[in-house]
Write an enzyme that holds these catalytic residues in place. Structure first.
Site, PDB file in Angstrom:
ATOM      1  N   GLY A 247       0.854  -1.177   0.000  1.00 18.20           N
ATOM      2  CA  GLY A 247       0.000   0.000   0.000  1.00 18.20           C
ATOM      3  C   GLY A 247       0.889   1.225   0.000  1.00 18.20           C
ATOM      4  O   GLY A 247       1.808   1.349   0.826  1.00 18.20           O
TER       5      GLY A 247
ATOM      6  N   ASP B 132      -1.300   4.306  -6.547  1.00 21.10           N
ATOM      7  CA  ASP B 132       0.101   4.334  -6.156  1.00 21.10           C
ATOM      8  C   ASP B 132       0.862   5.496  -6.775  1.00 21.10           C
ATOM      9  O   ASP B 132       1.920   5.877  -6.283  1.00 21.10           O
ATOM     10  CB  ASP B 132       0.776   3.019  -6.554  1.00 21.10           C
ATOM     11  CG  ASP B 132       0.326   1.864  -5.678  1.00 21.10           C
ATOM     12  OD1 ASP B 132       1.125   1.439  -4.829  1.00 21.10           O
ATOM     13  OD2 ASP B 132      -0.819   1.412  -5.810  1.00 21.10           O
TER      14      ASP B 132
ATOM     15  N   ASN C 110      -2.981   2.028 -10.338  1.00 19.54           N
ATOM     16  CA  ASN C 110      -3.479   1.305  -9.169  1.00 19.54           C
ATOM     17  C   ASN C 110      -3.426  -0.177  -9.480  1.00 19.54           C
ATOM     18  O   ASN C 110      -3.051  -0.590 -10.578  1.00 19.54           O
ATOM     19  CB  ASN C 110      -4.903   1.745  -8.829  1.00 19.54           C
ATOM     20  CG  ASN C 110      -5.346   1.269  -7.447  1.00 19.54           C
ATOM     21  OD1 ASN C 110      -4.605   1.402  -6.475  1.00 19.54           O
ATOM     22  ND2 ASN C 110      -6.531   0.712  -7.356  1.00 19.54           N
ATOM     23  N   LYS C 111      -3.803  -0.990  -8.514  1.00 18.47           N
ATOM     24  CA  LYS C 111      -3.748  -2.435  -8.671  1.00 18.47           C
ATOM     25  C   LYS C 111      -4.398  -2.882  -9.976  1.00 18.47           C
ATOM     26  O   LYS C 111      -5.439  -2.358 -10.363  1.00 18.47           O
ATOM     27  CB  LYS C 111      -4.451  -3.093  -7.483  1.00 18.47           C
ATOM     28  CG  LYS C 111      -4.395  -4.608  -7.497  1.00 18.47           C
ATOM     29  CD  LYS C 111      -2.978  -5.102  -7.318  1.00 18.47           C
ATOM     30  CE  LYS C 111      -2.906  -6.619  -7.383  1.00 18.47           C
ATOM     31  NZ  LYS C 111      -1.543  -7.097  -7.226  1.00 18.47           N
TER      32      LYS C 111
END
Length: 359
Positions: free
Chosen positions: A57, A247, A257-258
């Site tokens: 994270g 991120d 992002n993921k």
């Protein structure tokens, strides 16, 4: 009185243990089945913890990096400030190689280096003391940043709404509250009674293992769904808003992002559901014009073919493509919520005003 079993919310995700000179983290690779706290004192172990997602994270990585570089500085045995600075820079460079995408890693390390650079005329002992204070400050600031993001996000929803999130931008990705989950935690405190859908988030299952686990532990109404079910719940009108973390944010508002976040964004646009990216200003990288410039980490193929299975679930030697993140185009994002306010398109101008950056 019956003794309550501790949950993951009873532990800080990442903290600096000053008494034992250690970085203390929850080993997130063991969740949700086992809560294991790691006490790390060596920079190599901290590098490995970041690389192997024991701490993950973007905000939590930044907090861990700040603590890690401080602990490394404690072990530099010299009273010569120039020698100290050179060895500090080597340690910083090493920690920076642990993960390539989350800009908070580099932001925190640069912030710590700035402490050293601006106090080179002082004693090494004083510099170490200032580094400790800065690491603690970064930790404490993260809590307030997330709380403010939650407050702004609550302005965009109403009690009883259905919310969807992807991956884990929760307390386990920060010190407290999370980013995308901050409005959910604050809403829980204020009786909003949200109905939350958590994508499982392949291939690392961070939505299933982490988000669903922490929101369930907090007593929220959370429903776990497979990644390919987001269209179904949106089409049925069960979701009024999507909240995701990120991120890194490029100057034009593209966000990394993921993996799978961009799919959720496309689906949300199709069904007229607003998608909000929750991003501390520390994740905004104005040096990158667009998301095309964001480095995307590619991870081991075993995360897809073997991890989480009792036996291998793909043919031997089959080709595997396993990027950890994807980029969501700015035109799919309704707004980007920061601790300094809500940014709306055009994002560059909004960021420049928010960050007081000269064009």
């Amino acid at each position: 009185m019956e003794k309550r079993e501790k949950s993951i919310l009873d532990y800080e995700t990442v903290s600096l243990d000053l008494e034992h000179h250690a970085l203390v983290i929850i080993d997130q690779t063991q969740l949700p089945g086992k809560i294991e706290m790691l006490s790390l004192t060596d920079i190599k172990d901290i590098w490995e913890a970041i690389r192997l997602l024991k701490v993950r994270g973007a905000p939590a990585i930044g907090v861990a990096a700040a603590a890690g570089i401080y602990l490394a500085a404690e072990k530099i045995h010299t009273e010569d400030t120039q020698v100290f600075y050179r060895e500090f820079q080597q340690a910083k460079k090493y920690l920076a190689t642990s993960r390539p995408t989350a800009v908070n890693l580099f932001w925190a390390l640069d912030r710590m280096e700035n402490v050293v650079r601006t106090h080179l005329t002082e004693s090494v002992a004083n510099i170490r003391s200032l580094l400790q204070k800065e690491a603690v400050r970064i930790h404490d600031e993260d809590i307030e940043v997330c709380r403010k993001i939650g407050e702004y996000a609550l302005e965009l929803v109403k009690p009883g709404d259905g919310l969807l999130t992807h991956c884990n931008a929760g307390q386990l990705a920060t010190v407290k509250y999370g980013t995308a989950t901050a409005p959910m935690y604050l809403g829980k405190e204020r009786g909003y009674d949200f109905h939350i859908f958590a994508d499982e988030t392949r291939p690392l299952l961070q939505g299933a293992r982490l988000t669903a686990a922490e929101l369930h532990a907090a007593g929220m109404d959370v429903t776990l769904i497979c990644d390919n079910m987001s269209a179904s719940v949106m089409k049925k009108g069960l979701v009024q808003a999507v909240f995701v973390g990120c991120d890194r944010v490029a100057a034009n508002g593209d966000t990394a992002n993921k993996i799978g976040t961009s799919v959720v964004a496309c689906v949300a646009k199709q069904y007229g559901v607003p998608l909000y990216v929750c991003a501390p200003t520390s994740t905004i990288d104005m040096t990158l014009e667009t998301g095309e410039e964001i480095p995307i980490e590619e991870r081991a193929p075993e995360e897809i073919t073997e991890m989480w299975y009792q036996a291998r679930m793909a043919p031997e030697s089959v080709k595997v493509y396993n990027p950890c993140f994807d980029v969501t185009d700015h035109d799919l994002i309704t707004a980007i919520i920061t601790e300094k306010g809500i940014a709306r398109p055009p994002y560059r101008q909004a960021f420049e005003k928010m960050l007081q950056v000269t064009p």
